[in-house]
Structure formats: structure tokens, C-alpha cells
Design an enzyme around this catalytic site. Structure first.
Site, PDB file in Angstrom:
ATOM      1  CE  LYS A 289      -2.682   3.306   2.067  1.00  0.00           C
ATOM      2  NZ  LYS A 289      -2.253   4.596   2.602  1.00  0.00           N
ATOM      3  CG  ASP A 305      -7.872   2.160 -15.165  1.00  0.00           C
ATOM      4  OD1 ASP A 305      -8.051   2.140 -13.935  1.00  0.00           O
ATOM      5  OD2 ASP A 305      -8.570   1.522 -15.960  1.00  0.00           O
TER       6      ASP A 305
HETATM    7  C1  MEV Z   1       0.731   4.677   5.053  1.00  0.00           C
HETATM    8  O1  MEV Z   1      -0.131   5.239   4.095  1.00  0.00           O
HETATM    9  C2  MEV Z   1       1.716   3.765   4.399  1.00  0.00           C
HETATM   10  C3  MEV Z   1       2.584   2.962   5.350  1.00  0.00           C
HETATM   11  O2  MEV Z   1       1.756   2.250   6.274  1.00  0.00           O
HETATM   12  C4  MEV Z   1       3.379   2.002   4.503  1.00  0.00           C
HETATM   13  C5  MEV Z   1       4.150   0.964   5.292  1.00  0.00           C
HETATM   14  O3  MEV Z   1       3.763   0.633   6.417  1.00  0.00           O
HETATM   15  O4  MEV Z   1       5.152   0.468   4.728  1.00  0.00           O
HETATM   16  C6  MEV Z   1       3.469   3.846   6.163  1.00  0.00           C
END
Ligand code: MEV
Length: 446
Positions: A289, A305
Site C-alpha cells: 500500500k 487508470d
Molecule cells: C501509510 O499510508 C503507508 C505505510 O503504512 C506504509 C508501510 O507501512 O510500509 C506507512
């Protein structure tokens, strides 16, 4: 029924909503779902573009539009890729992401930048169909079917052909899960366009050719069966539309860290964080993420996209059956290497890229890159973003940076003056940020 009873219930239905004028749509919405229709009407219309033609253009991107939804448009400078420095456009609403990307980009620019390489650009599409006849008939006629498909779709293909792209390969796929099910998997080269429309048009034409081929007199005499097309659509899983990005430097040049942590200790903690994300799904999803925090922001800023990019990236992360980190790390001797291979089906022509007024500027800011160059840029932002996130996680923790940005949002929410803001920024360097603590601080400094 009174307006109060209706407000926010979401239970009203309507037929012919799409036929209403834009004002008519808003009127129905505000009168049925909001406590203060006039204020909401005013608020929603205040986000309309002041230029009527521009507003019409934006409305044309979707249906049932009632207003625009503003998002911050940010930039991350100092992104050095293969020796060239870019300023990356980023559209994202989450605080800290742009700060992390900018810090990561600068950190690595000072260490030689990012090395990027395109490993493939293949896009895919599928024709799913049922066939009662012999598999052997399809196999032995595949070449002839292919020739007919290409001939019938000549007009659709000719422009892409001139640009150096087109249809590359056809494969017959069998799968007994559904009786009589077959698939033709087609691969394409779509040059600088993402290619969704081109691929789908080709596939629908190919499907028709397949039907015609199998129902033609000669063939039905031989086989006695007809093809039933189930669907023809591109596949957003493009594992061969792949880019590799990497960062490296001697461990001793990784810098200085809080509380006496040595560069070697940092590198080992960083390495372990990646190992965890390679086997633990809970961690891998959050880790990836973070990568998409960077990638999506560039993808959105260039009107590509992001749903396709995310779906593909996550499927790729699970390609061996276990969902894993998309990035990887190695420590060999004094060498720190951080790298990632990720599929990214992006375009710099076609779609909304030239229609969306700001996306057009994003591409100009990047020097009007090719699709391959944009793949390298988006992947690089993802990698430096990921580096900064892991660096924070294994040293100070993520909240320090997050809360600093969060403080700005809370101060804005309380409509703090510029003077209160600078006092608060000083105060909260050593105090914990929360809505409650900021409120108390503002009350005490009034
Ligand atoms: C937050 O948007 C993204 C993180 O949680 C990514 C990660 O934990 O590696 C900081």
C-alpha cells in the site's frame, strides 16, 4: 414527509435521474438528502469551474456529474532516474506521502539516483467462448482463424500498426472447469497508449471472425458445431508489461540515524522489514500500500487508470501463490541494494491524458514522456516512497512525520491564525499531537 425525516436517509429512489438537467439533479439531491438544501446547493455549485467549456469537458468524463471533487495536486522534485532529473506530479489526499517521496527522491539523488529498466511492454486480451467440437479442430485451424481475424480487423489495427504496435500473438487456452470452455489469449503492443479501447475493439472484431469461421459452411461440415462467444475483454493482469527500478549505495553512505543507530544497524533493520513483508500477508499488504501511495499519485496526476494498475500490482504480488512484498532488498558486503519489479500498464497518449487539463500539464512537467518513461517514473516514485516509509518505520516510527502533517490539518480545521500556527508548530515539536491537545493549546494561546 418532512425534509428532516428525509435528510441523509438515502432511502429515496428516482427514475429518469440521468435525464434531469445538472441543476435539476443537484436540486433533487439537496432537497432529499440534506438538512440545509440552500447552503449545500451553494457549496456544491461553488466548485463548478468558472469556465463553462472547461466544466463541460470535466462533466463529459463521467455521468450524473453534479460538481467537481477537488484533490491536492503536489509535486516531488529531485527524482533522478538514469541520470535525468524529474519533478513528479502527485495527486493524493494523504498527508506525508509527498513529503516522504520528496525526501526519498532527494536522498537518492545525492547517491546517484534510481536505475530503471523496461523489462517488457506486452498487453493482453481474452476471448472466452464455448465450443462443442473437438479441441483438435481449433488447434489445427488456429493459424487460419488468426489470419481471418487479422484480415477482418485490418482497419482497426492499421493506425497502431503504423506506430509500430499491433497484435503480437494468439494462444488457445483450455480449461476443463467449465465444460466446453476455451479461450483465445491475444497479446498486443500498444506503444504510448494504455490501449484499452484498441484492445477491446480488436477483441470484439476477432470474436466475430471466430464465430464466422466456425459457422462457415466448409467448417461446419467438417465439425458440425458452432462457437458461442461468452465475452471479449482486455486483461488488466499484464505481468509482461514490467519495469525494474533499483537503488544502491555503500551501507556506510546510508547516512546518520537517531539515537546512535549505525548505518549497518539501519541496513539490517531495513532488510528484516522487507523479509517480513515477503512472508507475512498482513505486513505485505501495508508495505505494498505504501508503494502504491507513490505510484497511484503519479498515475492519477497523469489521468491513467489507477484501478487497473492496483489490481494488476496486487495480483503480481501474489504470483507464486503467496501475497508478498513487491520490493526487495539485499545486503552484500558493504553494498545496500533496494529494488522492485512491477507491472505498470500506462499510457501517455489517448484516454484522458490529453483531455484532462491538469493531466496534460503533468505530462508536460515530465517533459512529455513516452509510456515506457512514465512506467519508470511511476515505479521510481513508488520505490523512493517505500524506502522513506520503511526508513521511518525502522528508526523513529511513522507517527512523528505523520503527526506533523496531521497538525496542519487540525490547525486548519480549527481555523487557526498564521501566528497560532507557527506557535503550535514550535510547541508540538515536543508535545503529542491530537485533536484534543491542539484544541487545548489554541484555547490557551488565544
Ligand atoms: C501509510 O499510508 C503507508 C505505510 O503504512 C506504509 C508501510 O507501512 O510500509 C506507512
Amino acid at each position: 414527509m418532512s425534509k428532516m425525516q428525509n435528510s441523509g436517509s438515502g432511502s429515496k429512489s428516482i427514475s429518469g435521474f440521468s435525464k434531469l438537467s445538472k441543476r435539476g439533479k443537484i436540486k433533487w439531491i439537496v432537497e432529499n438528502f440534506f438538512r440545509d438544501p440552500e447552503t449545500v446547493m451553494h457549496e456544491l455549485t461553488s466548485y463548478w469551474h468558472k469556465n463553462e467549456d472547461q466544466q463541460k469537458l470535466l462533466d463529459g468524463f463521467s455521468e450524473n456529474t453534479i460538481t467537481n471533487f477537488p484533490m491536492p495536486f503536489s509535486v516531488a522534485p529531485n527524482l533522478m532516474i538514469n541520470g535525468k532529473i524529474y519533478v513528479a506530479p502527485m495527486v493524493i489526499e494523504e498527508s506525508s506521502v509527498v513529503a516522504a517521496a520528496s525526501a526519498g527522491a532527494k536522498f537518492w539523488m545525492d547517491r546517484g539516483g534510481i536505475r530503471a529498466k523496461i523489462l517488457g511492454t506486452e498487453k493482453l486480451g481474452q476471448i472466452h467462448f464455448l465450443w462443442n467440437g473437438e479441441e483438435e479442430f481449433l488447434r489445427s485451424n488456429l493459424h487460419q482463424i488468426k489470419v481471418k481475424m487479422l484480415l477482418d480487423a485490418k482497419e482497426i489495427i492499421s493506425n497502431m500498426d503504423k506506430r509500430g504496435g499491433g497484435v503480437r500473438d494468439f494462444k488457445l487456452i483450455t480449461n476443463q472447469t467449465i465444460p466446453h470452455y476455451y479461450q483465445i489469449l491475444v497479446s498486443f503492443e500498444t506503444c504510448d497508449s494504455m490501449g484499452a479501447n484498441f484492445i477491446n475493439s480488436c477483441l470484439e472484431s476477432f470474436a466475430q471472425s471466430l464465430e464466422l469461421f466456425c459457422s462457415s459452411n466448409d467448417v461446419s461440415l467438417q465439425s458440425g458445431y458452432e462457437v458461442e462467444i461468452l465475452m471479449s475483454i482486455l486483461s488488466n493482469y499484464t505481468p509482461e508489461c514490467l519495469v525494474r527500478v533499483e537503488l544502491s549505495c555503500p551501507i556506510s553512505e546510508l547516512g546518520e540515524f537517531p539515537e546512535g543507530m549505525s548505518a549497518r544497524e539501519f541496513a539490517e533493520r531495513f532488510y528484516q522489514a522487507i523479509q517480513i513483508a515477503k512472508f507475512d500477508t498482513h505486513r505485505a499488504v501495508t508495505h505494498n500500500k505504501g508503494i502504491f501511495n507513490g505510484i497511484d499519485a503519479v498515475v492519477l496526476a497523469t489521468a491513467n487508470d489507477f484501478r487497473a494498475v492496483e489490481a494488476c500490482g496486487h495480483a503480481y504480488a501474489a504470483r507464486d501463490g503467496q501475497y508478498r512484498s513487491l520490493s526487495d532488498c539485499s545486503l552484500e558486503g558493504d553494498q545496500f541494494l533496494f529494488f522492485m519489479e512491477i507491472p505498470l500498464a500506462l499510457g501517455t497518449v489517448g484516454g484522458l491524458t490529453a483531455l484532462h487539463p491538469i493531466a496534460k500539464r503533468s505530462l508536460e512537467l515530465l517533459g512529455n514522456p513516452t509510456a515506457q518513461e512514465l512506467m519508470m517514473i511511476a515505479a521510481s516514485v513508488g520505490l523512493v516512497q517505500n524506502f522513506s516509509a520503511i526508513r521511518s518505520l525502522v528508526t523513529t516510527g511513522i507517527q512523528q512525520g505523520h503527526m506533523k502533517m496531521h497538525l496542519t490539518n487540525i490547525l486548519n480545521q480549527f481555523q487557526a491564525t498564521e501566528q497560532q500556527k507557527s506557535k503550535a508548530e514550535e510547541h508540538f515539536k515536543t508535545h503529542k499531537v491530537s485533536v484534543q491537545s491542539v484544541r487545548q493549546f489554541l484555547n490557551s494561546t488565544q
